[in-house]
Design an enzyme around this catalytic site. Structure first.
Site, PDB file in Angstrom:
ATOM      1  N   GLU A 168       1.238  -0.829   0.558  1.00 54.72           N
ATOM      2  CA  GLU A 168       0.470  -0.206  -0.096  1.00 54.72           C
ATOM      3  C   GLU A 168       0.401   1.334  -0.051  1.00 54.72           C
ATOM      4  O   GLU A 168       1.894   1.242   0.934  1.00 54.72           O
ATOM      5  CB  GLU A 168      -1.300  -0.389   1.130  1.00 54.72           C
ATOM      6  N   CYS A 199      -3.125   9.335   3.706  1.00 51.25           N
ATOM      7  CA  CYS A 199      -2.134   8.684   1.953  1.00 51.25           C
ATOM      8  C   CYS A 199      -4.117   9.146   1.232  1.00 51.25           C
ATOM      9  O   CYS A 199      -3.862   9.596   0.002  1.00 51.25           O
ATOM     10  CB  CYS A 199      -2.696   7.240   2.093  1.00 51.25           C
TER      11      CYS A 199
HETATM   12  P1  NAD Z   1       8.287   5.111   4.410  1.00 52.37           P
HETATM   13  O1  NAD Z   1       8.045   4.394   3.501  1.00 52.37           O
HETATM   14  O2  NAD Z   1       9.114   5.708   4.401  1.00 52.37           O
HETATM   15  O3  NAD Z   1       8.437   4.055   5.636  1.00 52.37           O
HETATM   16  C1  NAD Z   1       6.686   2.906   6.114  1.00 52.37           C
HETATM   17  C2  NAD Z   1       7.480   1.900   6.364  1.00 52.37           C
HETATM   18  O4  NAD Z   1       8.385   1.498   5.910  1.00 52.37           O
HETATM   19  C3  NAD Z   1       8.518   2.840   8.138  1.00 52.37           C
HETATM   20  O5  NAD Z   1       7.751   1.261   8.318  1.00 52.37           O
HETATM   21  C4  NAD Z   1      10.514   2.542   7.682  1.00 52.37           C
HETATM   22  O6  NAD Z   1      10.863   2.505   8.442  1.00 52.37           O
HETATM   23  C5  NAD Z   1       9.710   0.871   6.769  1.00 52.37           C
HETATM   24  N1  NAD Z   1      11.153   1.076   5.633  1.00 52.37           N
HETATM   25  C6  NAD Z   1      11.950   1.964   4.959  1.00 52.37           C
HETATM   26  N2  NAD Z   1      12.514   1.414   4.204  1.00 52.37           N
HETATM   27  C7  NAD Z   1      12.347   0.089   4.219  1.00 52.37           C
HETATM   28  C8  NAD Z   1      13.101  -1.357   3.783  1.00 52.37           C
HETATM   29  N3  NAD Z   1      14.283  -0.984   2.917  1.00 52.37           N
HETATM   30  N4  NAD Z   1      12.700  -2.294   3.705  1.00 52.37           N
HETATM   31  C9  NAD Z   1      11.516  -2.199   4.969  1.00 52.37           C
HETATM   32  N5  NAD Z   1      10.586  -1.269   5.344  1.00 52.37           N
HETATM   33  C10 NAD Z   1      11.280  -0.346   5.015  1.00 52.37           C
HETATM   34  O7  NAD Z   1       7.398   5.627   4.081  1.00 52.37           O
HETATM   35  P2  NAD Z   1       6.766   6.675   5.352  1.00 52.37           P
HETATM   36  O8  NAD Z   1       7.465   7.771   5.121  1.00 52.37           O
HETATM   37  O9  NAD Z   1       6.794   5.829   7.406  1.00 52.37           O
HETATM   38  O10 NAD Z   1       5.431   6.887   5.124  1.00 52.37           O
HETATM   39  C11 NAD Z   1       4.746   8.267   4.094  1.00 52.37           C
HETATM   40  C12 NAD Z   1       4.173   7.700   2.937  1.00 52.37           C
HETATM   41  O11 NAD Z   1       3.376   6.465   3.490  1.00 52.37           O
HETATM   42  C13 NAD Z   1       3.646   7.997   2.376  1.00 52.37           C
HETATM   43  O12 NAD Z   1       3.787   7.625   0.404  1.00 52.37           O
HETATM   44  C14 NAD Z   1       1.854   7.550   2.058  1.00 52.37           C
HETATM   45  O13 NAD Z   1       1.506   7.696   0.612  1.00 52.37           O
HETATM   46  C15 NAD Z   1       1.974   6.234   2.252  1.00 52.37           C
HETATM   47  N6  NAD Z   1       0.834   5.560   3.301  1.00 52.37           N
HETATM   48  C16 NAD Z   1       0.246   4.970   2.121  1.00 52.37           C
HETATM   49  C17 NAD Z   1      -1.445   4.370   2.744  1.00 52.37           C
HETATM   50  C18 NAD Z   1      -1.421   3.225   2.041  1.00 52.37           C
HETATM   51  O14 NAD Z   1      -2.913   2.655   2.118  1.00 52.37           O
HETATM   52  N7  NAD Z   1      -1.579   2.812   0.736  1.00 52.37           N
HETATM   53  C19 NAD Z   1      -1.887   4.813   3.857  1.00 52.37           C
HETATM   54  C20 NAD Z   1      -0.496   5.944   4.745  1.00 52.37           C
HETATM   55  C21 NAD Z   1       0.987   5.765   4.015  1.00 52.37           C
END
Ligand code: NAD
Length: 481
Positions: free
Chosen positions: A249, A283
């Site tokens: 997501e 999001c």
């Molecule tokens: P992010 O991708 O930076 O981090 C999300 C999670 O992934 C964190 O726990 C982070 O530590 C982890 N992560 C980072 N690198 C990783 C890797 N290489 N392997 C595994 N895990 C890893 O996102 P964010 O800044 O925390 O959140 C904002 C983003 O989330 C925005 O793009 C937003 O649109 C999206 N979002 C999407 C939805 C949806 O339902 N589509 C819902 C909420 C937020």
């Protein structure tokens, strides 16, 4: 006092093997208030061992017994919801009222919904013919990874772990290192309620240090991820090699299409929310507002007027409607986009400035809600996910033009259509490339429905049956008649 957050592995609260920690800040004040483990592959191995040992016990319990454990945890969450709301607001910068009315109630509903929904979920069924008897079983996968972001911390954390657990998997969950507090507190409730050790393990840390080894680990059978699209791509690469199930997501750049015949007042009120709830860090927020020319000028004036009345301030005050940006890094990123608006020759109709909030918030990360016009669909401001309080206005003349602008995006998470003509609403919704489409509403959710995005916004669907299917694997046992 700086508080220490621990990992939760095998039912114990433990320090990371490396003893390395990351700082956790309160966005409203810019102050350091906690430290969180920056776990690594050694901690992943510990959590895998715990999840592996717990799996035979947990997966062999009846669904009812697993639900009972989750019900007990939910009851404690319900009775402590006020404090959870305070913790969530402090960790993320969101208004306390939002945490009270959206985040924590929805985290509770994630428990109660799946506890109820699983009752009608068929874990096995039969297909028979003159030749064969087939017994089809849905089985838990084993140890699964659930990775969640910072914008709706407990809401999205529980949205993943509850369905994973209820069908019998053991879980290694990784909350965002930016907002780890509510998951830590939930782990304390799990321990208090004697959730068997190793059933739920929580590892903290950043993507490189713990995310990569977690999703790449051969014993992890599936990865459910919510976060940014670039992280999702990396996870897809790391998991593809071993054919792991993945549910991704990711980001969005959601259009709201406003036709002149809509219920204007209702649309206006809803648009303020869909644009700026949680400082635009949902999001599903509308970031591209596409308005029929006939009402464009009127909408512009009314929208600016309404947005100017949003109460911005200390998230802890109940009257605050708009709080702080969740991290300094994200605050800098949004400010970069404010500069880009000017570079791309957009006009800022409202906002665009850093805000100084007095007293305890004087060093917090506050930005005005920002409304921009004069930029077309090809501009970077309209193409890239900002994930903050910046929305653009674009006029359209024909229905087809509105659809073209809405679809001119690499993302396809959600869209909102405002019209008084239900036939048109239905027709336009068919032509918009997004996984969730709201007609004359926003954020109305029935948790049985599939949730997820198209294009760069997602792979797979969460919610209802989809997520229970995701966290199980089918086996057909066939015998001759
Ligand atoms: P992010 O991708 O930076 O981090 C999300 C999670 O992934 C964190 O726990 C982070 O530590 C982890 N992560 C980072 N690198 C990783 C890797 N290489 N392997 C595994 N895990 C890893 O996102 P964010 O800044 O925390 O959140 C904002 C983003 O989330 C925005 O793009 C937003 O649109 C999206 N979002 C999407 C939805 C949806 O339902 N589509 C819902 C909420 C937020």
């Amino acid at each position: 006092m700086i508080e220490t957050i621990f990992n939760y592995i095998n039912g114990d609260f433990v320090s990371p093997r490396s003893n390395e920690y990351l700082d956790v800040f309160e966005p409203a004040t810019g102050c350091l208030y906690a430290r969180v483990p920056n776990s690594n592959n050694e901690d992943v191995e510990d959590a895998i061992e715990a999840g592996r040992n717990a799996f035979p016990i947990w997966s062999n319990l009846s669904v009812k017994k697993r639900s009972d454990y989750l019900s007990d945890i939910a009851l404690d969450l319900i009775s402590d919801q006020d404090r959870f709301a305070i913790w969530e607001s402090r960790d993320s910068g969101k208004p306390i009222t939002l945490a009270r009315t959206l985040d924590i109630p929805r985290a509770i509903e994630n428990f109660t919904f799946f506890i109820d929904f699983i009752k009608s979920f068929k874990l096995d069924y039969f297909i028979t013919s003159d030749e064969s008897n087939n017994h089809i079983q849905r089985l838990p996968l084993g140890i699964v990874a659930c990775i969640s972001p910072w914008n709706l911390p407990l809401y999205l954390f529980t949205w993943k772990i509850i369905p994973a657990l209820i069908v019998g998997n053991t879980v290694i969950a990784k909350p965002s290192e930016i907002t780890p507090y509510s998951a830590f507190k939930l782990a304390q409730i799990c321990k208090k309620n004697n959730l068997p050790p190793g059933v739920l393990n929580i590892l903290n840390g950043n993507g490189v240090s713990v995310g990569d080894p977690l999703v790449s680990h051969p014993k992890i059978k599936a990865v459910s991820f919510t976060g940014g699209t670039s992280t999702g791509k990396k996870i897809a690469q790391n998991t593809a090699i071993s054919f792991k199930k993945t549910s991704l997501e990711m980001g969005g750049k959601n259009p709201a299409i406003i036709f002149a015949d809509c219920d204007y007042e209702e649309m206006l009120n809803s648009l303020v929310k869909s644009s700026f709830t949680n400082q635009g860090q949902v999001c599903l927020c509308s970031s591209r507002i596409i308005v029929e020319k006939k009402v464009y000028e009127k909408f512009k004036i009314d929208f600016v007027k309404k947005v100017s009345k949003i109460i911005i301030g200390d998230p802890i005050k109940p009257e605050t409607q708009f709080g702080a940006i969740s991290s300094k890094e994200h605050f800098d990123k949004i400010n970069y986009y404010v500069d880009l608006i000017k570079e791309e020759k957009g006009s800022i109709l409202f906002g665009g400035k850093i805000l100084e909030i007095n007293q305890r918030c004087k060093n917090g990360w506050f930005l005005e809600p920002t409304i921009v016009e004069g930029l077309g669909p090809e501009s970077r401001i309209n193409r890239e996910e900002i994930f903050g309080p910046i929305v653009t206005l674009q006029p359209f003349e024909t229905e087809q033009e509105a659809i073209n602008i809405a679809n001119q995006s690499d993302y396809g998470l959600s869209a909102t259509i405002w019209t008084g003509d239900s036939v048109r609403g239905g027709e336009v919704s068919k032509k918009i490339n997004a996984g969730v489409i709201w007609i004359n509403c926003w954020m109305l959710r029935d948790l049985r429905t599939p949730f997820g995005g198209m294009k760069q916004s997602g792979l797979g669907r969460e919610g209802g049956l989809d997520v229970l299917h995701f966290f199980t694997e089918q086996k057909n046992i066939c015998k001759p008649v």
